[in-house]
Scaffold this motif. Structure first.
Motif, PDB file in Angstrom:
ATOM      1  N   PHE A 199       0.811  -1.213   0.000  1.00 34.19           N
ATOM      2  CA  PHE A 199       0.000   0.000   0.000  1.00 34.19           C
ATOM      3  C   PHE A 199       0.849   1.269   0.000  1.00 34.19           C
ATOM      4  CE2 PHE A 199      -2.890  -3.182   1.795  1.00 34.19           C
ATOM      5  CZ  PHE A 199      -3.990  -2.995   0.958  1.00 34.19           C
ATOM      6  N   ARG A 200       2.129   1.124  -0.245  1.00 37.29           N
ATOM      7  CA  ARG A 200       2.994   2.301  -0.284  1.00 37.29           C
ATOM      8  C   ARG A 200       2.478   3.296  -1.336  1.00 37.29           C
ATOM      9  NH1 ARG A 200       7.499  -0.122  -1.205  1.00 37.29           N
ATOM     10  NH2 ARG A 200       8.150  -0.289   0.980  1.00 37.29           N
ATOM     11  N   GLY A 201       2.259   4.535  -0.910  1.00 43.93           N
ATOM     12  CA  GLY A 201       1.766   5.564  -1.824  1.00 43.93           C
ATOM     13  C   GLY A 201       0.262   5.692  -1.855  1.00 43.93           C
ATOM     14  N   ALA A 202      -0.448   4.776  -1.172  1.00 44.37           N
ATOM     15  CA  ALA A 202      -1.910   4.844  -1.129  1.00 44.37           C
ATOM     16  C   ALA A 202      -2.357   5.785  -0.020  1.00 44.37           C
ATOM     17  CB  ALA A 202      -2.496   3.461  -0.913  1.00 44.37           C
ATOM     18  N   VAL A 203      -3.609   6.237  -0.119  1.00 46.64           N
ATOM     19  CA  VAL A 203      -4.184   7.130   0.885  1.00 46.64           C
ATOM     20  C   VAL A 203      -5.151   6.336   1.748  1.00 46.64           C
ATOM     21  CG1 VAL A 203      -5.559   9.200   1.281  1.00 46.64           C
ATOM     22  CG2 VAL A 203      -4.001   9.096  -0.676  1.00 46.64           C
ATOM     23  N   ILE A 204      -4.909   6.327   3.075  1.00 49.32           N
ATOM     24  CA  ILE A 204      -5.840   5.701   4.002  1.00 49.32           C
ATOM     25  C   ILE A 204      -6.153   6.697   5.122  1.00 49.32           C
ATOM     26  CG2 ILE A 204      -5.003   3.382   3.495  1.00 49.32           C
ATOM     27  CD1 ILE A 204      -3.515   3.411   6.165  1.00 49.32           C
ATOM     28  N   SER A 205      -7.194   6.427   5.890  1.00 49.73           N
ATOM     29  CA  SER A 205      -7.596   7.328   6.965  1.00 49.73           C
ATOM     30  C   SER A 205      -6.806   7.029   8.231  1.00 49.73           C
ATOM     31  CB  SER A 205      -9.087   7.185   7.247  1.00 49.73           C
ATOM     32  OG  SER A 205      -9.358   5.913   7.808  1.00 49.73           O
ATOM     33  N   HIS A 206      -6.864   7.948   9.193  1.00 51.12           N
ATOM     34  CA  HIS A 206      -6.210   7.722  10.482  1.00 51.12           C
ATOM     35  C   HIS A 206      -6.807   6.498  11.165  1.00 51.12           C
ATOM     36  CE1 HIS A 206      -3.808  11.360  10.403  1.00 51.12           C
ATOM     37  NE2 HIS A 206      -4.881  12.077  10.087  1.00 51.12           N
ATOM     38  N   ALA A 207      -8.130   6.352  11.079  1.00 49.48           N
ATOM     39  CA  ALA A 207      -8.786   5.203  11.713  1.00 49.48           C
ATOM     40  C   ALA A 207      -8.327   3.897  11.086  1.00 49.48           C
ATOM     41  CB  ALA A 207     -10.306   5.347  11.598  1.00 49.48           C
ATOM     42  N   GLN A 208      -8.185   3.875   9.762  1.00 45.69           N
ATOM     43  CA  GLN A 208      -7.701   2.666   9.090  1.00 45.69           C
ATOM     44  C   GLN A 208      -6.276   2.343   9.507  1.00 45.69           C
ATOM     45  OE1 GLN A 208      -8.534   4.116   5.100  1.00 45.69           O
ATOM     46  NE2 GLN A 208      -9.826   2.322   4.711  1.00 45.69           N
ATOM     47  N   ALA A 209      -5.433   3.365   9.588  1.00 46.54           N
ATOM     48  CA  ALA A 209      -4.039   3.153   9.973  1.00 46.54           C
ATOM     49  C   ALA A 209      -3.951   2.566  11.376  1.00 46.54           C
ATOM     50  CB  ALA A 209      -3.267   4.466   9.893  1.00 46.54           C
ATOM     51  N   ALA A 210      -4.758   3.103  12.294  1.00 46.60           N
ATOM     52  CA  ALA A 210      -4.749   2.600  13.658  1.00 46.60           C
ATOM     53  C   ALA A 210      -5.240   1.156  13.708  1.00 46.60           C
ATOM     54  CB  ALA A 210      -5.625   3.497  14.542  1.00 46.60           C
ATOM     55  N   SER A 211      -6.266   0.841  12.930  1.00 48.00           N
ATOM     56  CA  SER A 211      -6.812  -0.513  12.900  1.00 48.00           C
ATOM     57  C   SER A 211      -5.795  -1.507  12.370  1.00 48.00           C
ATOM     58  CB  SER A 211      -8.082  -0.549  12.038  1.00 48.00           C
ATOM     59  OG  SER A 211      -8.596  -1.852  11.951  1.00 48.00           O
ATOM     60  N   VAL A 212      -5.098  -1.125  11.308  1.00 52.10           N
ATOM     61  CA  VAL A 212      -4.077  -2.008  10.720  1.00 52.10           C
ATOM     62  C   VAL A 212      -2.967  -2.271  11.724  1.00 52.10           C
ATOM     63  CG1 VAL A 212      -2.261  -2.138   8.987  1.00 52.10           C
ATOM     64  CG2 VAL A 212      -4.556  -1.396   8.330  1.00 52.10           C
ATOM     65  N   LEU A 213      -2.520  -1.226  12.399  1.00 50.11           N
ATOM     66  CA  LEU A 213      -1.449  -1.387  13.383  1.00 50.11           C
ATOM     67  C   LEU A 213      -1.888  -2.295  14.537  1.00 50.11           C
ATOM     68  CD1 LEU A 213      -0.075   2.259  13.510  1.00 50.11           C
ATOM     69  CD2 LEU A 213       1.043   0.261  12.504  1.00 50.11           C
ATOM     70  N   ARG A 214      -3.142  -2.166  14.961  1.00 54.32           N
ATOM     71  CA  ARG A 214      -3.637  -3.032  16.036  1.00 54.32           C
ATOM     72  C   ARG A 214      -3.657  -4.485  15.593  1.00 54.32           C
ATOM     73  NH1 ARG A 214      -7.147   1.375  17.164  1.00 54.32           N
ATOM     74  NH2 ARG A 214      -8.765   0.462  15.817  1.00 54.32           N
ATOM     75  N   GLU A 215      -4.064  -4.732  14.342  1.00 55.69           N
ATOM     76  CA  GLU A 215      -4.112  -6.112  13.834  1.00 55.69           C
ATOM     77  C   GLU A 215      -2.704  -6.707  13.716  1.00 55.69           C
ATOM     78  OE1 GLU A 215      -6.713  -7.361  10.810  1.00 55.69           O
ATOM     79  OE2 GLU A 215      -8.194  -5.797  11.153  1.00 55.69           O
ATOM     80  N   MET A 216      -1.712  -5.838  13.585  1.00 53.59           N
ATOM     81  CA  MET A 216      -0.330  -6.313  13.537  1.00 53.59           C
ATOM     82  C   MET A 216       0.271  -6.490  14.915  1.00 53.59           C
ATOM     83  SD  MET A 216       1.168  -4.107  10.322  1.00 53.59           S
ATOM     84  CE  MET A 216       0.504  -4.346   8.657  1.00 53.59           C
TER      85      MET A 216
END
Length: 221
Positions: A199-216
């Motif tokens: 997803f390098r270069g893609a646009v995501i929301s702050h909420a999505q970023a936080a969710s992805v980090l939690r899943e990791m």
């Protein structure tokens, strides 16, 4: 128009010879319709479950609320074909010509689009759960409510695409490209650390970023 009949290959051929091109509520279940010329035909609420449409000429055909689970469209010419509200689960489209074909409100769970030609093909409000879409280009497309959960999207091109709803949860994303893609409207859960770099270069929301980090397994404070 022919309606409310179960038609064999021979009976369908007879109707086509009489220039009949509109069929409603007809049943073609398990029929072998290989290589028939069905250009510009309209099929409305027809059933094609497990039918074989190998190498059929289906350009400019219309499919409205049809059921065609497990149908085989291999090598068919479907240029400018239109599918709306159809059940196309587990269908096969290998080497089909799908240029400018459209799918709206369709169920395509488990469908296989191996080696298709797809310039200008569009999907909207459709389920593509577990579908094989390897190598598909969605570049600069507006992707409205497409569920790609568990789909094989290896090598797909999503550059500059805009997701309006839909899901990429647990999709296989090997070598997919997302530069400048707007993913803020999509569900992107289930990502593994190795997937994140796709997803390098893609646009995501702050909420999505936080969710992805939690899943990791990372803690977001």
């Amino acid at each position: 128009m022919i309606s409310d009949l179960t038609l064999s290959r021979e009976e369908l051929s007879q109707h086509l010879a009489q220039s009949i091109r509109h069929f409603a509520n007809c049943d073609f279940t398990d029929a072998d319709l290989s290589r028939l010329d069905l250009q510009s035909c309209t099929f409305e609420r027809c059933t094609f479950n497990a039918a074989v449409l190998y190498a059929c000429k289906l350009s400019h055909s219309s499919w409205l609320r049809c059921r065609a689970a497990e149908a085989d469209f291999e090598a068919a010419d479907l240029v400018d074909a239109r599918f709306q509200g159809c059940d196309l689960n587990n269908t096969k489209w290998r080497r089909a010509k799908l240029a400018s074909a459209s799918y709206r409100g369709c169920k395509l769970t488990g469908a296989s689009f191996e080696e298709v030609s797809h310039l200008g093909t569009t999907f909207e409000d459709s389920l593509l759960v577990g579908a094989d879409l390897r190598g598909f280009s969605f570049r600069k497309a507006e992707l409205k409510n497409l569920d790609f959960s568990d789909a094989d999207l290896s090598g797909c091109d999503f550059r500059d695409a805009v997701f309006e709803g839909g899901s990429l949860r647990d999709a296989l994303l090997k070598l997919a490209k997302f530069d400048n893609a707007d993913l803020r409207g999509a569900e992107i859960g289930g990502l593994k650390l190795n997937d994140a770099k796709m997803f390098r270069g893609a646009v995501i929301s702050h909420a999505q970023a936080a969710s992805v980090l939690r899943e990791m397994g990372l803690m977001v404070m």
